[in-house]
Motif scaffolding. Structure first.
Motif, mmCIF file in Angstrom:
data_model
loop_
_atom_site.group_PDB
_atom_site.id
_atom_site.type_symbol
_atom_site.label_atom_id
_atom_site.label_comp_id
_atom_site.label_asym_id
_atom_site.label_seq_id
_atom_site.Cartn_x
_atom_site.Cartn_y
_atom_site.Cartn_z
ATOM 1 N N ILE A 1 66.272 21.763 62.416
ATOM 2 C CA ILE A 1 67.139 21.108 63.402
ATOM 3 C C ILE A 1 66.664 21.442 64.813
ATOM 4 C CG2 ILE A 1 69.488 21.002 64.332
ATOM 5 C CD1 ILE A 1 70.485 21.678 61.498
ATOM 6 N N ASN B 1 72.762 14.076 60.764
ATOM 7 C CA ASN B 1 74.100 14.569 60.422
ATOM 8 C C ASN B 1 74.811 13.655 59.420
ATOM 9 O OD1 ASN B 1 74.285 16.857 62.352
ATOM 10 N ND2 ASN B 1 73.884 15.225 63.842
ATOM 11 N N PHE C 1 80.153 14.109 64.637
ATOM 12 C CA PHE C 1 79.563 15.178 63.804
ATOM 13 C C PHE C 1 78.135 15.452 64.263
ATOM 14 C CE2 PHE C 1 81.929 12.704 60.279
ATOM 15 C CZ PHE C 1 83.155 13.263 60.625
ATOM 16 N N GLY C 2 77.948 15.758 65.527
ATOM 17 C CA GLY C 2 76.608 16.075 66.003
ATOM 18 C C GLY C 2 76.063 14.996 66.927
ATOM 19 N N HIS D 1 82.774 17.565 56.768
ATOM 20 C CA HIS D 1 82.602 16.703 57.940
ATOM 21 C C HIS D 1 82.359 17.496 59.209
ATOM 22 C CE1 HIS D 1 84.362 13.433 55.329
ATOM 23 N NE2 HIS D 1 83.121 13.108 55.588
ATOM 24 N N LEU D 2 81.153 18.017 59.277
ATOM 25 C CA LEU D 2 80.688 18.817 60.401
ATOM 26 C C LEU D 2 79.266 18.359 60.681
ATOM 27 C CD1 LEU D 2 81.542 22.377 59.023
ATOM 28 C CD2 LEU D 2 82.736 21.191 60.875
ATOM 29 N N SER D 3 78.811 18.562 61.915
ATOM 30 C CA SER D 3 77.392 18.341 62.163
ATOM 31 C C SER D 3 76.627 19.312 61.274
ATOM 32 C CB SER D 3 77.061 18.618 63.629
ATOM 33 O OG SER D 3 77.105 20.016 63.882
ATOM 34 N N LEU D 4 75.364 19.009 61.001
ATOM 35 C CA LEU D 4 74.575 19.870 60.123
ATOM 36 C C LEU D 4 74.465 21.272 60.728
ATOM 37 C CD1 LEU D 4 73.075 19.826 57.467
ATOM 38 C CD2 LEU D 4 71.047 19.010 58.661
ATOM 39 N N ARG D 5 74.305 21.302 62.041
ATOM 40 C CA ARG D 5 74.223 22.577 62.755
ATOM 41 C C ARG D 5 75.496 23.415 62.532
ATOM 42 N NH1 ARG D 5 71.007 23.641 67.517
ATOM 43 N NH2 ARG D 5 70.351 21.474 67.651
ATOM 44 N N ILE E 1 75.867 24.738 58.919
ATOM 45 C CA ILE E 1 75.095 25.965 58.677
ATOM 46 C C ILE E 1 75.831 27.159 59.275
ATOM 47 C CG2 ILE E 1 72.936 27.169 59.198
ATOM 48 C CD1 ILE E 1 71.572 24.399 59.290
ATOM 49 N N ALA E 2 76.327 26.975 60.501
ATOM 50 C CA ALA E 2 76.997 28.080 61.183
ATOM 51 C C ALA E 2 78.286 28.490 60.468
ATOM 52 C CB ALA E 2 77.292 27.702 62.634
ATOM 53 N N LEU F 1 70.504 26.606 50.652
ATOM 54 C CA LEU F 1 70.665 25.835 51.887
ATOM 55 C C LEU F 1 69.313 25.274 52.344
ATOM 56 C CD1 LEU F 1 72.320 25.022 54.461
ATOM 57 C CD2 LEU F 1 71.505 27.182 55.455
ATOM 58 N N ASN F 2 68.286 26.085 52.220
ATOM 59 C CA ASN F 2 66.988 25.794 52.820
ATOM 60 C C ASN F 2 66.013 25.176 51.814
ATOM 61 O OD1 ASN F 2 67.406 27.000 55.529
ATOM 62 N ND2 ASN F 2 67.823 28.851 54.313
ATOM 63 N N GLU G 1 69.717 32.530 54.616
ATOM 64 C CA GLU G 1 71.084 32.304 54.152
ATOM 65 C C GLU G 1 71.232 32.520 52.644
ATOM 66 O OE1 GLU G 1 69.485 30.310 56.254
ATOM 67 O OE2 GLU G 1 70.784 29.921 57.979
ATOM 68 N N TYR H 1 76.127 21.515 52.046
ATOM 69 C CA TYR H 1 76.519 20.591 53.116
ATOM 70 C C TYR H 1 76.669 19.184 52.559
ATOM 71 C CZ TYR H 1 71.408 19.957 53.249
ATOM 72 O OH TYR H 1 70.103 19.732 52.903
ATOM 73 N N HIS H 2 77.336 18.361 53.343
ATOM 74 C CA HIS H 2 77.727 16.995 52.974
ATOM 75 C C HIS H 2 76.610 16.209 52.298
ATOM 76 C CE1 HIS H 2 78.492 12.684 53.863
ATOM 77 N NE2 HIS H 2 79.781 12.993 53.820
ATOM 78 N N ASP H 3 75.471 16.056 52.990
ATOM 79 C CA ASP H 3 74.438 15.166 52.467
ATOM 80 C C ASP H 3 73.673 15.759 51.291
ATOM 81 O OD1 ASP H 3 75.105 13.080 54.100
ATOM 82 O OD2 ASP H 3 73.639 13.555 55.643
#
Lengths: 333, 333
Positions: A173, A209, A218-219, B166-170, B173-174, B208-209, B221, B265-267
């Motif tokens: 990212i 995103n 969402f980003g 429903h969050l940005s990818l960043r 991760i956080a 995650l990675n 992570e 994550y979502h995707d």
């Protein structure tokens, strides 16, 4: 057309046995190749797997055609240590690297029409002083200045190009920028034209995103990075759709609408590809002055020497390399 | 078993027409449901789409069985403005919310065996004062304290649970932490037992990675968050594999090895699901005291009123809700 050249890869891995299997299925249209490998170890491997085949040492790829029907043509290299399946030996690292170097020489001087690389075991090469993250970077250096390698993965029905590759998701990212996307888009477009004979390629570009950010909710990478990059590409005349919601762009109907998908990170590209077709994925390096593909799997040390490894991906890599080489020839004609 | 209850959703969207289509296909095994909606607008919609059906107003779900064969059973609600396909009207927001509230009441008091929700248009509800990010959070509040909703998506052959949504990818991760993964794992495991009659569920957990971090090379992570979470779940007796390389866990053979995949994550969850089966994805809310599913698509305002919307996902959502309700009954017996 000149034959292809196939590298040995890590000799303790499955490269040898899938190469033997590919040659054994030559009647089904596997394109002719010269294998750069050690003839004695190949003969021993064939014997232990009870594969009935002849190996013919050759001096140069031009003799592949005459040999192909009756024997596996091998450009011989020496090994420094006996090969034990599943156990890479540091002493053979030089031979592994030499095979790649030799293949690059043959495609660069035109005596082979494309190169296919068997998987290598990075750690053992690094221990031996290999200073590249992988094949691709090494080949880019051998190819000379100006080559910008871009990884494409392909299976029947889908081509994907990840803009970032072997990085943590967090770093992927962080490293996303307009320039990376523009470069990947240009190289992909040019390669689809030259290597796949697609006159006006259609590129679909994924958002980063969920829901491609849903308008910034969402980003903001879609708004601040991806859209500006796509605008540059559109201004250059490329046919681009996106940034698209990543989850709805890979089903059968959606895939029919584009020739390649540009993805923002490794798994966004690799998850759909390996979900759709796990066996026949092919890794293609775009942006090099020569054709290069590889099977989309590793050395599989755990099953090396058992004959259980599938040769499907290698055969697909050989077929793809031949198809690309033919397209280049036709374009040049 | 009590019938299901289906909410109106955004009346300017495709909810009405897919509900009519689902009832029309009742002979093929669509489970009986009561639709909470406005009878007059449904009749007008049916007429405009030339669907020949009777609508029967009912007072309570218990009469669905008697009506089902001959007419679509509707629990009537009033609308404050005429419905125009494709154009949500703020004045109808209260009715949209009322339908959800009413459905929750019916599943909580046991007069319906499960609820299925038609898609809503968030923006217009928010303008009307709706203060929840979506259905799920609203239902969690209606269900009372202690409910921890977890989203599962399912299609034939795959169930996925995204740990972050429903969050940005960043931000996804956080926000990843041990607690989130453990909670999602526990709720998924319990739901597979209770709602899907799987005695000892097998959970596959994605890294995650890329390559699940490759031992820390591409992100930590997996080592610092995911593995410790999985250890806690294993210590509680759950059957867990992972963290797995995300790209190689969704092909047919891999999917046969687990009952649900926990995704980071979502995707990571939605890409494989929608790639495999775009039409029949079902959204399931685990961790509520009642059964709730929904079709895995939005209001599709662009095609609302045309009859072009596919009812497949709604029918799959109804079938899944009925299956879950039956499993709960059997477990309770």
């Amino acid at each position: 057309m000149q034959p292809l050249v196939l590298t040995m890869g890590e000799p303790a891995g499955i490269g040898g046995e899938i190469a033997l299997a590919a040659w054994s299925r030559r009647a089904s249209g596997v394109p002719p190749f010269a294998l750069i490998d050690n003839p004695a170890r190949l003969a021993a491997l064939a014997k232990s797997l009870r594969i009935d085949l002849k190996i013919r040492e050759i001096d140069e790829p031009s003799t592949v055609g005459a040999v192909w029907r009756d024997a596996l043509p091998v450009l011989p290299i020496a090994l420094s240590a006996p090969v034990v399946a599943g156990r890479p030996d540091l002493r053979n690292s030089e031979a592994v690297i030499h095979a790649i170097r030799h293949a690059a020489k043959l495609v660069l001087d035109g005596s082979a029409s494309g190169m296919v690389t068997n998987p290598i075991q990075k750690q053992v090469l690094v221990e031996a002083g290999f200073k590249y993250p992988g094949h691709t970077e090494f080949l880019a250096e051998l190819a000379g200045p100006g080559s910008k390698p871009v990884m494409m993965l392909a299976c029947p029905g889908l081509r994907v190009v990840p803009v970032t590759v072997h990085l943590s998701l967090r770093d992927a990212i962080a490293s996303l920028d307009v320039n990376r996307i523009v470069t990947a888009g240009r190289i992909t477009n040019a390669a689809l034209q030259r290597d796949f004979s697609i006159k006006r390629p259609r590129l679909a570009v994924a958002g980063l995103n969920p829901h491609a950010g849903e308008g910034g909710l969402f980003g903001r990478e879609e708004i601040e990075i991806i859209q500006p990059a796509l605008q540059i590409l559109r201004d250059e005349g490329l046919r681009i759709t996106g940034p698209l919601p990543p989850d709805t762009m890979f089903h059968t109907t959606a895939r029919a609408g584009y020739d390649a998908a540009l993805c923002m990170y490794h798994d966004q590209a690799l998850i759909p590809l390996k979900t759709i077709d796990f066996e026949r994925g092919v890794n293609i390096t775009l942006g090099l002055p020569f054709v290069r593909t590889s099977p989309d799997h590793g050395t599989a040390l755990g099953i090396a020497g058992t004959g259980r490894a599938s040769a499907e991906s290698l055969i697909a890599a050989l077929a793809t390399a031949a198809q690309m080489a033919r397209a280049r020839l036709e374009e040049a004609a």
